[in-house]
Design a protein around this motif. Structure first.
Motif, PDB file in Angstrom:
ATOM      1  N   ASP A  41      11.864  10.544   9.918  1.00  0.00           N
ATOM      2  CA  ASP A  41      11.762   9.336   9.080  1.00  0.00           C
ATOM      3  C   ASP A  41      12.963   8.412   9.242  1.00  0.00           C
ATOM      4  O   ASP A  41      12.854   7.205   9.024  1.00  0.00           O
ATOM      5  N   GLU A 155       9.608  -4.138  -3.849  1.00  0.00           N
ATOM      6  CA  GLU A 155       8.433  -3.289  -3.646  1.00  0.00           C
ATOM      7  C   GLU A 155       8.901  -1.845  -3.715  1.00  0.00           C
ATOM      8  O   GLU A 155       9.799  -1.446  -2.970  1.00  0.00           O
ATOM      9  N   TYR A 156       8.286  -1.048  -4.594  1.00  0.00           N
ATOM     10  CA  TYR A 156       8.776   0.309  -4.845  1.00  0.00           C
ATOM     11  C   TYR A 156       7.714   1.344  -4.510  1.00  0.00           C
ATOM     12  O   TYR A 156       6.534   1.193  -4.851  1.00  0.00           O
ATOM     13  N   GLY A 157       8.161   2.431  -3.865  1.00  0.00           N
ATOM     14  CA  GLY A 157       7.274   3.565  -3.603  1.00  0.00           C
ATOM     15  C   GLY A 157       6.334   3.314  -2.440  1.00  0.00           C
ATOM     16  O   GLY A 157       6.285   2.225  -1.858  1.00  0.00           O
ATOM     17  N   GLU A 158       5.552   4.347  -2.099  1.00  0.00           N
ATOM     18  CA  GLU A 158       4.648   4.237  -0.958  1.00  0.00           C
ATOM     19  C   GLU A 158       3.539   3.229  -1.193  1.00  0.00           C
ATOM     20  O   GLU A 158       2.988   2.670  -0.238  1.00  0.00           O
ATOM     21  N   GLU A 159       3.226   2.945  -2.468  1.00  0.00           N
ATOM     22  CA  GLU A 159       2.193   1.933  -2.758  1.00  0.00           C
ATOM     23  C   GLU A 159       2.768   0.522  -2.821  1.00  0.00           C
ATOM     24  O   GLU A 159       2.037  -0.427  -3.085  1.00  0.00           O
ATOM     25  N   LYS A 160       4.107   0.386  -2.635  1.00  0.00           N
ATOM     26  CA  LYS A 160       4.801  -0.903  -2.678  1.00  0.00           C
ATOM     27  C   LYS A 160       4.504  -1.647  -3.994  1.00  0.00           C
ATOM     28  O   LYS A 160       4.056  -2.780  -4.013  1.00  0.00           O
ATOM     29  N   LYS A 203       0.391   7.275  -7.520  1.00  0.00           N
ATOM     30  CA  LYS A 203       1.131   8.535  -7.476  1.00  0.00           C
ATOM     31  C   LYS A 203       2.609   8.312  -7.799  1.00  0.00           C
ATOM     32  O   LYS A 203       3.248   9.154  -8.435  1.00  0.00           O
ATOM     33  N   THR A 204       3.148   7.166  -7.369  1.00  0.00           N
ATOM     34  CA  THR A 204       4.563   6.863  -7.626  1.00  0.00           C
ATOM     35  C   THR A 204       4.865   6.865  -9.124  1.00  0.00           C
ATOM     36  O   THR A 204       5.882   7.392  -9.569  1.00  0.00           O
TER      37      THR A 204
END
Length: 390
Positions: A41, A155-160, A203-204
């Motif tokens: 990553d 934008e936060y987390g995998e879902e932005k 999920k975030t």
């Protein structure tokens, strides 16, 4: 150095080498000695391919058999990942055949620099291009300040998910419905806010709720009810705050926002009161209708029926008439601050030791509530009654 449009941070580092080295040697050492160190990553080659790390700039000169210089690494990673990458640079011990040392000097927030330029330019524009002399300096500052706060959305987390910049560093977060709600709270200085962006809870949000104290701050309409229902099913919510009925969080003033957050309700209280209200309504439907008898119990029962399911409290005088009707959350404050003399308290809430002690001190005769909480002792001068005992 010119950063690309997505650059968030710029790592500044210095390098010293025991020998003569050139730029390609330094760049090669950076890529070679960090390869596999941080996992896939954070592999530098992959990050550069995807544009999350920009072109590494090295300026180095040699003098007296030693080489010194500076390194700049543009990053569009988040704050934590950028710090890890910077720390990895300091693990490099050789450049080409020479011993070397790299030390990180600072990590520049490129966006902060842009904001500074925006503020300076905005001030110049306001002075040079606004002809109205009546514009006050306080209003100018507020205009620029609000523009800066709006620029802070991330934008936060995998879902932005749309969020404020203080999510990671805060122990408590505020969960709202959408991006417009985040912008409104940021405008008024609240930065630990994140949006769910729909009724399917990301999920975030679920993961954050396991680690932080969560306040759900939702619109005062049916949409807010639906999102709250979904949140309570999948996330660990601690408090619930609602906008005034019929209003949305995105349109609230600063005063309305702060008032709503001050009046937040612990989620345990919300569950208990809703359950008790539902059970009480079911009992009312199945119970026989009887003509009420005269007496204290009957009068208290009438007041109980009036507050049930409404999260309301009534303070009654010696004749059991209403002196004051307030929300349950304000009951303790009213009893503390108002020097009122009464006989009974009837409220749609849980009877606590704190409330019993306060009622006894104020010389009340009765206290009537949904059920008894963690109570250690009840004074003989006070009669405590639950709804199902009436």
């Amino acid at each position: 150095m010119k950063a690309n449009d997505t650059t968030k941070y710029l790592i500044h580092a210095e390098i010293e080498a025991e020998g003569v080295v050139e730029r390609p040697d330094v760049v090669g050492a950076i890529f070679g000695q960090t390869e596999g160190l941080l996992g896939g990553d954070l592999d530098l080659r992959e990050l550069q391919k995807t544009g999350r790390i920009g072109r590494i700039e090295v300026k180095i000169e040699s003098k007296g058999g030693r080489s010194t210089g500076e390194i700049k690494v543009p990053s569009s990673l988040d704050k934590v990942e950028t710090a890890i990458l910077a720390a990895a640079l300091e693990t490099i011990e050789r450049v080409g055949p020479c011993s070397a040392r790299i030390k990180v000097l600072k990590i520049e927030d490129v966006r902060a620099s842009k904001r500074k330029r925006i503020v300076e330019r905005a001030m110049n524009i306001l002075r040079e291009h606004f002809e109205e002399p009546e514009i006050e300096s306080e209003k100018i500052v507020e205009i620029v300040r609000q523009a800066i706060r709006a620029d802070e959305i991330v934008e936060y987390g995998e879902e932005k998910l749309p969020a404020g910049p203080a999510i990671d560093e805060s122990d408590a977060i505020i969960v709202v419905e959408g991006r417009a709600d985040v912008l409104n709270l940021l405008k008024h200085g609240i930065k630990n806010v994140i949006a769910v962006e729909g009724t399917n809870i990301p999920k975030t949000i679920v993961e954050l709720s396991k680690k932080k104290t969560v306040t759900a701050f939702l619109d005062g309409d049916r949409g807010g009810d639906l999102i709250l229902k979904e949140l309570l099913q999948v996330a660990e919510v601690d408090y619930v705050a609602r906008a005034p009925e019929g209003k949305e969080v995105e349109e609230l003033t600063q005063k309305e926002i702060l008032k709503s957050l001050r009046n937040k309700v612990p989620v345990e209280q919300l569950h208990v009161l809703k359950k008790e209200a539902r059970e009480s309504k079911e009992k009312e439907k199945t119970a026989e209708k009887e003509k009420p008898k005269e007496g204290i119990s009957d009068v208290l029962r009438k007041h109980t029926e009036s507050v049930k399911g409404r999260l309301t409290a009534r303070v009654l005088d010696r004749n059991l008439n209403v002196i004051k009707e307030v929300p349950v959350r304000d009951l303790v404050k009213i009893l503390k601050t108002n020097n009122m003399k009464g006989s009974a308290i009837v409220f749609d809430g849980i009877i606590t030791q704190r409330l019993i002690d306060l009622a006894a001190k104020k010389e009340f005769d009765y206290i009537v509530g949904v059920r008894l909480g963690s109570v250690v002792k009840v004074p003989t001068s006070l009669r405590v009654i639950t709804f199902d005992q009436l």
